[in-house]
Motif scaffolding. Structure first.
Motif, short mmCIF file in Angstrom:
data_model
loop_
_atom_site.label_atom_id
_atom_site.label_comp_id
_atom_site.label_asym_id
_atom_site.label_seq_id
_atom_site.Cartn_x
_atom_site.Cartn_y
_atom_site.Cartn_z
N ASP A 49 0.85 -1.21 0.00
CA ASP A 49 0.00 0.00 0.00
C ASP A 49 0.88 1.25 0.00
OD1 ASP A 49 -1.83 2.01 0.31
OD2 ASP A 49 -2.88 1.10 2.02
N PRO A 50 1.14 1.82 -1.18
CA PRO A 50 2.02 3.00 -1.27
C PRO A 50 1.40 4.27 -0.70
CG PRO A 50 1.08 2.47 -3.41
CD PRO A 50 0.70 1.36 -2.50
N SER A 51 0.09 4.23 -0.39
CA SER A 51 -0.55 5.43 0.15
C SER A 51 -0.23 5.66 1.63
CB SER A 51 -2.08 5.34 -0.02
OG SER A 51 -2.62 4.33 0.83
N LEU A 52 0.29 4.65 2.29
CA LEU A 52 0.62 4.79 3.71
C LEU A 52 1.94 5.55 3.88
CD1 LEU A 52 -0.26 1.21 5.01
CD2 LEU A 52 -1.53 3.31 5.45
N PRO A 53 2.05 6.34 4.95
CA PRO A 53 3.32 7.05 5.20
C PRO A 53 4.47 6.05 5.35
CG PRO A 53 1.58 7.83 6.67
CD PRO A 53 1.04 6.62 5.98
N ARG A 54 5.61 6.39 4.75
CA ARG A 54 6.76 5.48 4.80
C ARG A 54 7.32 5.34 6.21
NH1 ARG A 54 6.02 1.97 1.48
NH2 ARG A 54 3.93 2.77 1.86
N ASP A 55 7.04 6.32 7.06
CA ASP A 55 7.56 6.26 8.44
C ASP A 55 6.50 5.78 9.42
OD1 ASP A 55 5.88 8.46 8.44
OD2 ASP A 55 7.22 9.68 9.69
N LEU A 56 5.45 5.13 8.92
CA LEU A 56 4.35 4.72 9.81
C LEU A 56 4.83 3.72 10.86
CD1 LEU A 56 1.39 5.04 10.49
CD2 LEU A 56 0.87 3.18 8.87
N GLU A 57 5.74 2.85 10.49
CA GLU A 57 6.27 1.88 11.46
C GLU A 57 6.96 2.61 12.61
OE1 GLU A 57 9.06 -2.15 11.77
OE2 GLU A 57 8.90 -1.06 9.89
N ALA A 58 7.74 3.65 12.29
CA ALA A 58 8.41 4.43 13.33
C ALA A 58 7.40 5.19 14.18
CB ALA A 58 9.40 5.39 12.70
N GLN A 59 6.34 5.69 13.55
CA GLN A 59 5.31 6.40 14.31
C GLN A 59 4.66 5.49 15.35
OE1 GLN A 59 2.38 8.64 12.01
NE2 GLN A 59 3.81 8.78 10.29
N ILE A 60 4.43 4.24 14.97
CA ILE A 60 3.72 3.31 15.85
C ILE A 60 4.66 2.67 16.88
CG2 ILE A 60 2.47 1.11 15.93
CD1 ILE A 60 1.30 1.88 13.16
N PHE A 61 5.84 2.25 16.42
CA PHE A 61 6.73 1.47 17.27
C PHE A 61 7.95 2.26 17.77
CE2 PHE A 61 4.54 -1.83 14.80
CZ PHE A 61 4.17 -2.72 15.81
N GLY A 62 7.96 3.55 17.52
CA GLY A 62 9.13 4.35 17.86
C GLY A 62 9.52 4.28 19.33
N PHE A 63 8.53 4.36 20.22
CA PHE A 63 8.86 4.36 21.66
C PHE A 63 9.31 2.98 22.12
CE2 PHE A 63 7.42 5.08 26.26
CZ PHE A 63 8.59 5.74 26.58
N PHE A 64 8.72 1.94 21.54
CA PHE A 64 9.19 0.58 21.85
C PHE A 64 10.67 0.44 21.50
CE2 PHE A 64 5.26 -1.66 22.85
CZ PHE A 64 4.28 -0.89 22.24
N ASP A 65 11.04 0.94 20.31
CA ASP A 65 12.42 0.83 19.86
C ASP A 65 13.36 1.68 20.71
OD1 ASP A 65 11.50 0.70 16.31
OD2 ASP A 65 11.54 -0.85 17.88
N GLU A 66 12.88 2.83 21.14
CA GLU A 66 13.68 3.70 22.03
C GLU A 66 14.01 2.97 23.34
OE1 GLU A 66 12.70 7.85 23.25
OE2 GLU A 66 11.69 7.90 21.30
N LEU A 67 12.99 2.39 23.93
CA LEU A 67 13.17 1.70 25.19
C LEU A 67 14.09 0.49 25.04
CD1 LEU A 67 9.51 1.82 26.56
CD2 LEU A 67 11.48 3.05 27.47
#
Length: 229
Positions: free
Chosen positions: A202-220
């Motif tokens: 789905d090219p309509s989704l933001p390319r950084d959507l994974e970071a938007q959703i999982f960003g804090f998990f990855d930070e921790l």
């Protein structure tokens, strides 16, 4: 995300469901997980009077990761030896004895901490009789399965000791809270895999959507790796 402690999951889920829920709902896949994640988070929240990030809570989570890791490694190695063709029967029998005594099934590693600690006390008594069998199986870096078994039992014993230690607020995270870690992790990992697939088609989704959703998990997780290696 496998290095996240239960206290990390609590904080990250709170952040996701309170502050990143719009990003979550932009993905059809992730939106489908919202109800299940919310139910798990509410169950976790009901067991914790607050986010307990005290050294005792963090240490228990870390020790449990080590315990389950060594247990899974022992199970996997002995299971492999059981199925190797043309193996001498004595070695196959030794692998079966070890597995039956220490980790007869992987589900045992998802037990509450108190039960893992009880099992460790029983396993400590079994180790002397298993020593000869354990030493027959070489492992990485010059160790043997005996070293892995010792680490497995020792970490289980430490879980029991930590369960008796009060935190700085005189409150110990209930064992039931730690028991929620595995099902929450399964939901998150499945959701992330589904999101990766969705982003590819789905090219309509933001390319950084994974970071938007999982960003804090990855930070921790980065913070835990920096702290504990």
């Amino acid at each position: 995300m496998q290095h996240l402690f239960v206290t990390d999951l609590y904080r990250a889920l709170e952040d996701l469901l309170c502050h990143r829920v719009e990003a979550l709902r932009r993905s059809t896949i992730c939106a489908g997980y919202e109800r299940s994640l919310r139910a798990r988070f509410e169950a976790l929240e009901s067991l914790m009077p607050g986010v307990d990030c005290t050294p005792i809570a963090v240490a228990a989570d870390l020790v449990d990761l080590a315990h389950d890791g060594f247990g899974a490694a022992i199970f996997a190695l002995t299971e492999a030896y059981r199925y190797v063709p043309e193996l001498e029967p004595q070695l196959r029998d030794a692998a079966l004895r070890i597995q039956t005594a220490l980790v007869p099934e992987l589900d045992r590693l998802r037990s509450p901490h108190r039960l893992e600690a009880e099992a460790a006390r029983s396993n400590r008594a079994r180790l002397p009789a298993l020593r000869a069998d354990l030493c027959r199986f070489p492992c990485a870096e010059g160790s043997t399965l005996d070293d892995w078994a010792e680490s497995f039992v020792e970490s289980g014993e430490r879980l029991g000791a930590l369960a008796l230690c009060p935190s700085s607020t005189d409150e110990v995270v209930p064992p039931e809270a730690f028991d929620l870690r595995a099902p929450i992790m399964r939901l998150l990992l499945n959701m992330r895999q589904g999101l990766d697939d969705e982003l590819r088609i789905d090219p309509s989704l933001p390319r950084d959507l994974e970071a938007q959703i999982f960003g804090f998990f990855d930070e921790l997780e980065r913070a835990q790796l920096e702290r504990y290696g």
